[in-house]
Design a protein around this motif. Structure first.
Motif, mmCIF file in Angstrom:
data_model
loop_
_atom_site.group_PDB
_atom_site.id
_atom_site.type_symbol
_atom_site.label_atom_id
_atom_site.label_comp_id
_atom_site.label_asym_id
_atom_site.label_seq_id
_atom_site.Cartn_x
_atom_site.Cartn_y
_atom_site.Cartn_z
ATOM 1 N N ASN A 136 0.856 -1.189 0.000
ATOM 2 C CA ASN A 136 0.000 0.000 0.000
ATOM 3 C C ASN A 136 0.886 1.231 0.000
ATOM 4 O O ASN A 136 2.097 1.150 0.208
ATOM 5 N N PHE A 137 0.266 2.393 -0.249
ATOM 6 C CA PHE A 137 0.980 3.658 -0.070
ATOM 7 C C PHE A 137 0.131 4.570 0.806
ATOM 8 O O PHE A 137 -1.091 4.574 0.724
ATOM 9 N N ASN A 138 0.819 5.341 1.643
ATOM 10 C CA ASN A 138 0.153 6.086 2.718
ATOM 11 C C ASN A 138 -0.197 7.520 2.309
ATOM 12 O O ASN A 138 0.054 8.460 3.049
ATOM 13 N N HIS A 139 -0.742 7.684 1.134
ATOM 14 C CA HIS A 139 -1.220 9.015 0.719
ATOM 15 C C HIS A 139 -2.319 8.826 -0.308
ATOM 16 O O HIS A 139 -2.535 7.713 -0.807
ATOM 17 N N GLY A 140 -3.027 9.888 -0.608
ATOM 18 C CA GLY A 140 -4.054 9.817 -1.625
ATOM 19 C C GLY A 140 -3.457 9.488 -2.977
ATOM 20 O O GLY A 140 -2.293 9.776 -3.249
ATOM 21 N N THR A 141 -4.265 8.909 -3.846
ATOM 22 C CA THR A 141 -3.786 8.574 -5.184
ATOM 23 C C THR A 141 -3.791 9.794 -6.098
ATOM 24 O O THR A 141 -3.081 9.820 -7.103
ATOM 25 N N GLY A 142 -4.540 10.820 -5.740
ATOM 26 C CA GLY A 142 -4.553 12.000 -6.579
ATOM 27 C C GLY A 142 -5.409 13.104 -6.005
ATOM 28 O O GLY A 142 -6.190 12.898 -5.078
#
Length: 596
Positions: free
Chosen positions: A464-470
């Motif tokens: 996962n990544f810990n920020h919004g996708t856009g």
């Protein structure tokens, strides 16, 4: 002074004023995301330099709340400060509100500068304090009392943005705002958000770091427009044009706090609880009727008109040319001459300036090599600046403000042969980016509906990544623009349906602490597709034109469809950018946009 000494002075003031807990957010008087030097109070009192975070100080503890972009950075910067890091959204980490409720003593006093706290947040704090039978002091800027040599407010001049860039006059925009006010049953509207004022008045400034905005407030009634601003910022020509388009009066910047006291019970005021500050709201007489809803400018400016779209695409071509030249330069020279994170960032800015119409960077550049790229919002400094070398990845997340619009682009570049795990992570990120870019969806969908398209390649691998996708992108203003974005968690300010003309980023990534980070970001233009018995279909047009580094791709991980998407994208990049390159650069681009 060190942070510990500043905290000691702050606590002495808190004791003097009988304040048990003091809140220091990251904000100016307008709830801006980035702020001018004068407003960096949270940075001053904690030592944390990120763009988002809130400090809560008591007589014997201090905490900083920030989001996943900054966990690594904040952890390092808070070492030795006595300020504890609270990782927002993580298990067993209390929210700010929960912390206040559990920590503020019975009959205690909560303090903050009400000008830098949003109206909605202030009202939540009120409810908590009432449960504690306590009180609020919102008229105290205690940081100002201890901050020696605090930078003054900006006095830089404003500049007008011609209708050839905006596509609509201020008079036309005011007409639309008044129609929205009438529909809401309001006869007056106080606008406090700087990007909305800049959009409405077709002016820009230099008061906010990176964002070309100007400190101001506007009150719109059905027949008047009052602008609160340092008039020295406005040329005679700009004032005349504003008056021609409907601005009826100019007032000193801070006079708005007295002006709102003049509303009466006969008035119905449209107020945006997210964007109005708590102090201003509390100055409005209690008997004034209020309609609390989002400022109509928010949606108006997010839906770009045809002139803005045409200009934005021109800005993207300029940025694409600068980026291709930059990547070519890096590929040719890393390992042969000394290039560092900072010198590379400077080179990219030089190449952007060469394109013409460049005003400034659109946000603080992130140029991160190797393990630094695992810090989502890393900023290189003379103390951390490292040389770029073969064998790892270099992440650049940067943007430019051109008269034709703002850009936001991230590329991750491989130097020499890199480990297989880096190639695999890079390829996952490419897959994620492409899947979202090729979404087909019915009108009414928002970013929460679509985010799983981007997350699936990661989630399928338990990553996962810990920020919004856009996020939405403003036209030569805020690089993060409401009311739409891509993320899987609910956020009230990002769940508006995706509308035709919105520009959003597509920026998945992966971050491996102590090793590497990958992020790839393009901008997407929301477009209408076919309309039939099932409804209005929508899709995206990718408007960023820079290759994704084939040196870091693992084609075996990609489906036939994903390879076709990447090949199609790279053909567009070559067709758009190659006419602006010299023969060596053109030959290199041909190789780096080849089919796989």
């Amino acid at each position: 002074m060190k942070v510990t000494e500043r905290l000691k002075k702050l606590r002495a003031l808190m004791a003097e004023k009988n304040i048990n807990m003091y809140i220091v957010p990251t904000a100016d008087f307008h709830q801006s995301e980035y702020v001018g030097e004068h407003f960096k109070a949270r940075k001053y009192i904690t030592g944390f330099t990120g763009s988002a975070g809130t400090a809560v100080i008591t007589m014997d503890s201090a905490g900083l709340w920030t989001d996943g972009r900054y966990f690594l950075q904040a952890g390092k910067q808070l070492e030795g400060t006595t300020v504890e890091l609270f990782k927002m959204g993580e298990p067993k980490v209390p929210t700010i509100e929960e912390y206040i409720e559990s920590t503020l003593p019975e009959k205690g006093t909560l303090g903050f500068d009400g000008r830098v706290v949003a109206m909605g947040s202030g009202q939540v704090y009120e409810e908590i304090v009432q449960k504690k039978n306590g009180s609020i002091k919102y008229d105290c800027d205690l940081i100002d009392d201890i901050w020696e040599d605090r930078p003054s407010l900006s006095e830089k001049p404003a500049f007008a943005l011609d209708v050839k860039y905006t596509g609509e006059t201020t008079a036309s925009k005011l007409k639309r705002v008044r129609e929205a006010m009438e529909a809401a049953g309001a006869n007056a509207h106080v606008i406090t958000s700087l990007d909305d004022i800049a959009w409405l008045l077709n002016i820009r400034g230099d008061d906010i770091e990176f964002f070309p905005l100007i400190l101001s407030y506007v009150i719109v009634t059905m027949d008047e427009v009052h602008l609160f601003i340092n008039e020295n910022k406005l040329s005679t020509e700009i004032k005349a044009d504003l008056m021609k388009n409907g601005v009826t009066a100019f007032h000193p910047y801070n006079d708005v706090y007295e002006e709102v006291k003049k509303f009466t019970a006969k008035d119905t005021l449209l107020v945006d609880p997210v964007r109005m500050n708590y102090a201003l709201y509390n100055n409005i007489p209690k008997d004034v009727k209020k309609v609390e809803k989002e400022n109509p400018c928010v949606l108006f400016k997010a839906m770009k008109n045809p002139t803005e779209i045409e200009n934005i695409k021109k800005a993207q071509i300029k940025d694409g040319v600068a980026h291709v030249k930059f990547i070519y330069w890096l590929k040719q020279n890393v390992g042969k001459e000394k290039i560092t994170e900072i010198s590379a960032a400077n080179k990219l800015e030089e190449l952007r300036i060469e394109q013409g119409g460049f005003i400034r960077q659109s946000f603080e550049p992130i140029c991160a090599f190797g393990e630094h790229a695992a810090i989502v919002h890393y900023t290189s400094s003379p103390e951390t600046d490292v040389e770029l070398k073969e064998g790892s990845l270099f992440l650049t997340d940067t943007g430019a403000g051109f008269y034709e619009g703002s850009t936001d682009i991230t590329r991750t570049i491989a130097f020499g042969e890199i480990p297989q795990v880096m190639k695999d992570h890079f390829t996952l990120t490419v897959q994620s980016n492409l899947r979202l870019a090729h979404a087909r969806f019915l009108y009414g969908c928002n970013g929460m509906n679509l985010d799983i398209l981007a997350r699936a390649p990661f989630w399928d691998n338990n990553l996962n990544f810990n920020h919004g996708t856009g996020h939405g992108v403003g036209y030569l203003m805020n690089i993060h623009e409401a009311p739409t974005g891509f993320r899987w968690q609910y956020r009230a300010h990002e769940v508006h349906p995706i509308e035709e003309g919105m520009v959003l980023t597509d920026e998945p990534g992966i971050y491996i602490g102590g090793s590497h980070g990958v992020r790839i970001e393009n901008e997407l233009l929301a477009c209408k597709g076919e309309k039939n018995e099932y409804g209005q279909f929508m899709h995206f047009e990718t408007i960023t034109y820079v290759p994704m580094d084939l040196d870091a791709i693992n084609p075996e991980m990609m489906s036939i469809q994903e390879k076709a998407w990447l090949n199609e994208y790279h053909k567009t990049v070559y067709d758009k950018i190659s006419p602006y390159l010299n023969e060596e650069e053109k030959a290199w681009l041909k190789e780096y946009t080849r089919e796989i």
